[in-house]
Structures are given as structure tokens and as C-alpha cells.
Design an enzyme around this catalytic site. Structure first.
Site, mmCIF file in Angstrom:
data_model
loop_
_atom_site.group_PDB
_atom_site.id
_atom_site.type_symbol
_atom_site.label_atom_id
_atom_site.label_comp_id
_atom_site.label_asym_id
_atom_site.label_seq_id
_atom_site.Cartn_x
_atom_site.Cartn_y
_atom_site.Cartn_z
ATOM 1 N N SER A 40 0.866 -1.324 0.116
ATOM 2 C CA SER A 40 0.067 0.038 -0.132
ATOM 3 C C SER A 40 0.852 1.180 0.086
ATOM 4 C CB SER A 40 -1.006 0.127 1.252
ATOM 5 O OG SER A 40 -0.199 -0.031 2.464
ATOM 6 N N HIS A 147 -3.525 -6.292 2.902
ATOM 7 C CA HIS A 147 -2.473 -7.300 3.301
ATOM 8 C C HIS A 147 -3.268 -8.633 3.764
ATOM 9 C CE1 HIS A 147 0.314 -3.759 4.733
ATOM 10 N NE2 HIS A 147 0.424 -4.051 3.432
ATOM 11 N N GLN A 155 -6.517 -1.320 7.337
ATOM 12 C CA GLN A 155 -5.669 -2.315 7.168
ATOM 13 C C GLN A 155 -4.947 -2.966 8.236
ATOM 14 O OE1 GLN A 155 -2.498 -1.132 3.812
ATOM 15 N NE2 GLN A 155 -1.140 -0.998 5.796
ATOM 16 N N GLU A 156 -4.653 -2.231 9.261
ATOM 17 C CA GLU A 156 -3.919 -2.708 10.461
ATOM 18 C C GLU A 156 -4.678 -2.449 11.828
ATOM 19 O OE1 GLU A 156 0.027 -1.511 10.097
ATOM 20 O OE2 GLU A 156 0.218 -1.893 8.137
ATOM 21 N N GLU A 199 1.408 -9.499 7.245
ATOM 22 C CA GLU A 199 2.122 -8.835 8.464
ATOM 23 C C GLU A 199 2.362 -9.760 9.598
ATOM 24 O OE1 GLU A 199 1.901 -4.589 8.912
ATOM 25 O OE2 GLU A 199 3.081 -4.437 7.040
ATOM 26 N N ASP A 234 -3.885 1.337 11.518
ATOM 27 C CA ASP A 234 -3.273 1.979 10.317
ATOM 28 C C ASP A 234 -4.669 1.757 9.446
ATOM 29 O OD1 ASP A 234 -2.323 2.880 8.169
ATOM 30 O OD2 ASP A 234 -0.628 1.504 7.906
ATOM 31 N N GLU A 277 -3.202 5.596 12.297
ATOM 32 C CA GLU A 277 -2.336 6.098 11.032
ATOM 33 C C GLU A 277 -3.018 6.315 9.701
ATOM 34 O OE1 GLU A 277 1.111 3.367 10.885
ATOM 35 O OE2 GLU A 277 1.219 3.535 8.673
ATOM 36 N N ASP A 303 1.684 8.354 7.030
ATOM 37 C CA ASP A 303 2.825 7.300 6.517
ATOM 38 C C ASP A 303 2.825 7.824 4.972
ATOM 39 O OD1 ASP A 303 4.089 5.087 5.253
ATOM 40 O OD2 ASP A 303 2.376 3.566 5.801
ATOM 41 N N LYS A 328 10.115 5.170 6.904
ATOM 42 C CA LYS A 328 10.404 4.047 6.176
ATOM 43 C C LYS A 328 11.570 4.368 5.115
ATOM 44 C CE LYS A 328 5.732 2.090 5.980
ATOM 45 N NZ LYS A 328 4.467 2.085 5.223
ATOM 46 N N HIS A 356 8.772 -1.206 9.179
ATOM 47 C CA HIS A 356 8.879 -1.934 8.098
ATOM 48 C C HIS A 356 8.032 -1.951 7.007
ATOM 49 C CE1 HIS A 356 5.110 -4.733 9.394
ATOM 50 N NE2 HIS A 356 5.064 -3.456 9.371
ATOM 51 N N ARG A 357 8.059 -2.691 5.899
ATOM 52 C CA ARG A 357 7.192 -2.654 4.843
ATOM 53 C C ARG A 357 6.403 -4.140 4.954
ATOM 54 N NH1 ARG A 357 7.573 1.794 1.424
ATOM 55 N NH2 ARG A 357 5.371 1.364 1.296
ATOM 56 N N SER A 358 5.261 -4.111 4.242
ATOM 57 C CA SER A 358 4.608 -5.462 4.272
ATOM 58 C C SER A 358 5.464 -6.807 3.758
ATOM 59 C CB SER A 358 3.099 -5.379 3.734
ATOM 60 O OG SER A 358 3.282 -4.881 2.622
ATOM 61 N N LYS A 379 7.391 -0.213 14.251
ATOM 62 C CA LYS A 379 6.357 -1.045 13.683
ATOM 63 C C LYS A 379 6.621 -2.137 12.784
ATOM 64 C CE LYS A 379 2.735 -0.006 10.551
ATOM 65 N NZ LYS A 379 1.535 1.127 9.954
HETATM 66 P P1 PGA Z 1 3.019 -1.221 3.000
HETATM 67 O O1 PGA Z 1 2.073 -0.993 4.435
HETATM 68 O O2 PGA Z 1 4.210 -1.593 3.292
HETATM 69 O O3 PGA Z 1 2.226 -2.518 2.414
HETATM 70 O O4 PGA Z 1 3.139 -0.188 2.112
HETATM 71 C C1 PGA Z 1 2.505 -0.844 5.442
HETATM 72 C C2 PGA Z 1 1.794 0.416 5.924
HETATM 73 O O5 PGA Z 1 0.965 1.066 5.414
HETATM 74 O O6 PGA Z 1 2.155 0.703 6.961
HETATM 75 ZN ZN ZN Z 2 0.859 2.767 6.816
#
Ligand code: PGA
Ligand code: ZN
Length: 413
Positions: A40, A147, A155-156, A199, A234, A277, A303, A328, A356-358, A379
Site C-alpha cells: 500500500s 494485506h 489495514q492494521e 504482516e 493504520d 495512522e 505514512d 521508512k 518495516h514494509r509488508s 512498527k
Molecule cells: P506497505 O504497508 O508496506 O504495504 O506499504 C505498510 C503501511 O501502510 O504501514
Molecule cells: Zn501505513
């Protein structure tokens, strides 16, 4: 000094090819750096070069044919100079020529090789004179959005173990909550639905945000942790924003941006929400600041809004958009620029989240980066899957060996 720089393809946690750079010093010391990969992504991120067939051959070629000759013979400890050289060599605003994946893998390998050449832990080398401490983990224990295979739009769903005296205690309590959540899902929906998302969070067959929040909060309370562990989300809201209609497609319907504000305020009223987030799509700086103003104690965090780029952080500060930033390294492409972004946030009392990233590899570099910079949070997903546990295990190792202070109590401002 640097003898050789060699790039090659490895796979990330989704099985997608990504770049690994290996640096060999004259002394024989070798270190590698890996490029993680997001699903994402923010539209303002530096460009990840990917070939039509899904490989990263072009980016690997960047390392071997452009970066390698430029770096050989240089002093590996000159991180800034090396990063600037790569930026210059690339010559574009968004690193689209060499590829941010080629550049960040190399930048990380340089830092790790330099630390090894001085027989230093990476976090001590990178952090220099900074105070070192262990970050509070934001553990994404329930996955949705892009994810996961379920219908959740957020998403999270994270747990945040704040009131603990050590990182280890905080992590072990989180693991108990994670397992309790898994048990709840098995009980309510059947064991087949305890499958994990990208994740490492559980991804139960839900479509409504409230149901996910309720599950996570129930798991926290089942472990008797409601006074010590907070919640976070998030939304990654760019992914469910309908640009034509100007609405968010969520919870089996749609919400206007103003209705989204009420939606978040209501959640913050009923759950111990500490962290939120990307609650809006990545261009709506104004609504970020309106929500942050009304949410008081919740750390609204950008983000996709900032993509680790000082240019957008400045804009966010002018509009008082958020109290937190995601950091990131691959969103901007070099370690030097990542640290510049981090420092600007810190100097302005903005909470920092090294992330991190996914799509990840087993490299634990970001654990060292978070300790090096003394970030408030890290994270790095659920306490499961090797590419996530490698970071947690590295933090446990650092705590075990160096006995640094855990940031949790300090966060209770
Ligand atoms: P991504 O998502 O690593 O798939 O971009 C992580 C996030 O949105 O924090
Ligand atoms: Zn994010």
C-alpha cells in the site's frame, strides 16, 4: 575502503524478487543490505524499479553497473558522501533512474559494513552520540486491507504495550494477547479462519471495522491487560478512497470525509486508542489536522502522507497535521535522507515510528535503526513469521546484551 559492491536478486516475504546488495571491504569484511517492498505504497514514494516480469533485474543492474564502479575505493564510513553520490548518480527527483530499491539496499549495506569495520553494533555506529533506548512496538495482530484476504478496509489493528518495565515483558504480554486473539477467532469463526495476513496478524472473515476492534479489545481484556496495553489502527485510507465520488468505501457502505471524522471520534471514545495512522487519503492534509485537533491524546500519524520526505513533513507541520510520523527508509531511498527526516520530526516534538514494509526480508536492520535513533515506536508486524520475529528477536538481543531503557513509561505524558 570498499573493494566490491555486488547486487543480486533475493525474495521477500511475499515471494517477490527484491534487491540485495553485498559490500566487500579491502579487509575482507562483508555485509549485505536488503530492499523491503510495500503493497500500500504512497504515490509520493521514491520509485521501486520493477521489471515487467515482476523481477528486479534492472535495479540489480543499477547496483552492478552504475553504483559499484562509483563506490569502489571509497571509505565505507563516509555514509553521507556515499548516499549523496548515489543521489547525484541517479539524478532524478524520485530515484526512478537507478531505483530506490537499488539505492536503499546499498545504503544499508554500507552502514552495516562500516559498523563491522569498527567492530561496533550497527545501532551504536549509526546512533553515534545519541541516547539509545528500546522502542515501544506497535504490533499489528489483526490484518485487513490489501494485506489480507478478508473484507476489512482498515489495514492494521495494533496493540501497544506501554506500561511495562522492559521490552521483553512488553513483547511477551503482547504474544499472550495475540494467542488469545487467535483462540477467539477459532472459537467464533472456526479454526480455518486463523490464517495469517502479510504482516503476521490474524485475518478473520470480517468486513466491519467494529467487529475487528471488538475482537482485539476482548483479547486484551481476556489477558487482564486493559490498563497496560493500548490500541492502534493504520487505516491506509488511500486504498479505500473513491476519488471520483470523494467518499471512503468502508464497512459495506460509504462515508464522506466528515463522516469519517465522526467514525474515528466514536472509536476513540469507546476504545483505548493511542495511535491512528493514515486516517484519510494522502492528499487531505487539512482533515488530518482537523482530526488531530479533535482527538487530543491520540497520536495521528502520517505514512503515505509524508513518505519519509522532509518536503511533505514541512507542509504537515505548517498545517499541524499530525503528532506522529512513519519512518521508512525505502520510501525516500537513502539512510542519510531517512535520518534527516527523522531528526526534523524529533526536533519538532513529533513522535517517530521506525517501520518495516509488508514485504520484508529476514534482515533485522530496522531494529538497530530504531534503537540507534531512539525512536518512540517500532512498527514491525505481529509476533510471528520470521521476517517479523527477526526484528523482535534483535531487540530482545540488544536489551539482553546492553540493558537499555524501555520507552514505554516515558510515553505517558
Ligand atoms: P506497505 O504497508 O508496506 O504495504 O506499504 C505498510 C503501511 O501502510 O504501514
Ligand atoms: Zn501505513
Amino acid at each position: 575502503s570498499i573493494a566490491r559492491v555486488h547486487g543480486y536478486e533475493i525474495i521477500d516475504s511475499r515471494g517477490n524478487p527484491t534487491v540485495r546488495t553485498r559490500i566487500t571491504l579491502e579487509s575482507g569484511i562483508r555485509a549485505t543490505g536488503d530492499a523491503p517492498s510495500g503493497a500500500s505504497k504512497g504515490t509520493r514514494e521514491a520509485v521501486e524499479l520493477r521489471d515487467r516480469d515482476g523481477s528486479v533485474k534492472e535495479a540489480v543492474d543499477s547496483v552492478n553497473y552504475y553504483i559499484s564502479p562509483a563506490l569502489s575505493g571509497l571509505d565505507v564510513r563516509e555514509q553521507t558522501k556515499i548516499d549523496e553520490l548515489m543521489i547525484e548518480l541517479d539524478g532524478t527527483e524520485n530515484k526512478s533512474r537507478l531505483g530506490a530499491n537499488a539505492i536503499i539496499a546499498t545504503s544499508i549495506a554500507v552502514a552495516k559494513a562500516a559498523a563491522m569495520s569498527l567492530s561496533m553494533e550497527p545501532f551504536m555506529y549509526i546512533g553515534g552520540a545519541r541516547r539509545h533506548a528500546l522502542p515501544v512496538p506497535l504490533l499489528n495482530i489483526l490484518n485487513g486491507g490489501v494485506h489480507a484476504g478478508n473484507m476489512l478496509k482498515i489495514q492494521e489493528f495494533m496493540i501497544i504495550p506501554v506500561k511495562f518495565d522492559s521490552f521483553k515483558e512488553a513483547l511477551m504480554a503482547s504474544v499472550r494477547i495475540y494467542k488469545s486473539l487467535k483462540g477467539l477467532v477459532a472459537e467464533r469463526y472456526g479454526k480455518v479462519y486463523t490464517a495469517l495476513g502479510d504482516e503476521g496478524g490474524i485475518s478473520p472473515p470480517l468486513s466491519v471495522t467494529e467487529d475487528a476492534l471488538n475482537l482485539v479489545y476482548t483479547a486484551i481484556r481476556n489477558e487482564g491487560m486493559e490498563d497496560r496495553v493500548y490500541m492502534g489502527m493504520d487505516a491506509a485510507a488511500s486504498d479505500f478512497y473513491n476519488h471520483e465520488k470523494g467518499v471512503y468505501e468502508i464497512d459495506n457502505g460509504t462515508k464522506t470525509p466528515d463522516q469519517m471524522i465522526d467514525f474515528y471520534l466514536d472509536i476513540a471514545n469507546r476504545y483505548p486508542l493511542l495511535y491512528l495512522e493514515d486516517p484519510f487519503e494522502e492528499d487531505d492534509f487539512k482533515r488530518f489536522s482537523e482530526l488531530q485537533g479533535r482527538l487530543g491524546k491520540v497520536i495521528v500519524t502520517g505514512d503515505d502522507l509524508y513518505t519519509t520526505n522532509v518536503k511533505y513533513l514541512k507542509k504537515g507541520m505548517e498545517t499541524k497535521s499530525t503528532k506522529g510520523v512513519i519512518v521508512k527508509a525505502n520510501q525516500i531511498g537513502t539512510l542519510t535522507e531517512t535520518i534527516q527526516f527523522f531528526d526534523m520530526a524529533k526536533e519538532n516534538s513529533i513522535k517517530t515510528v521506525v517501520s518495516h514494509r509488508s514485504g520484508e526480508t529476514e534482515d533485522y536492520f530496522i531494529a538497530d535503526l530504531s534503537v540507534a535513533l531512539n525512536s518512540d515506536f517500532i512498527k514491525t508486524g505481529a509476533p510471528s513469521r520470521g521476517e517479523r520475529t527477526s526484528k523482535y528477536n534483535r531487540l530482545l538481543e540488544i536489551e539482553n546484551d546492553h540493558g537499555l531503557e524501555y520507552q514505554g513509561r516515558k510515553l505517558l505524558w
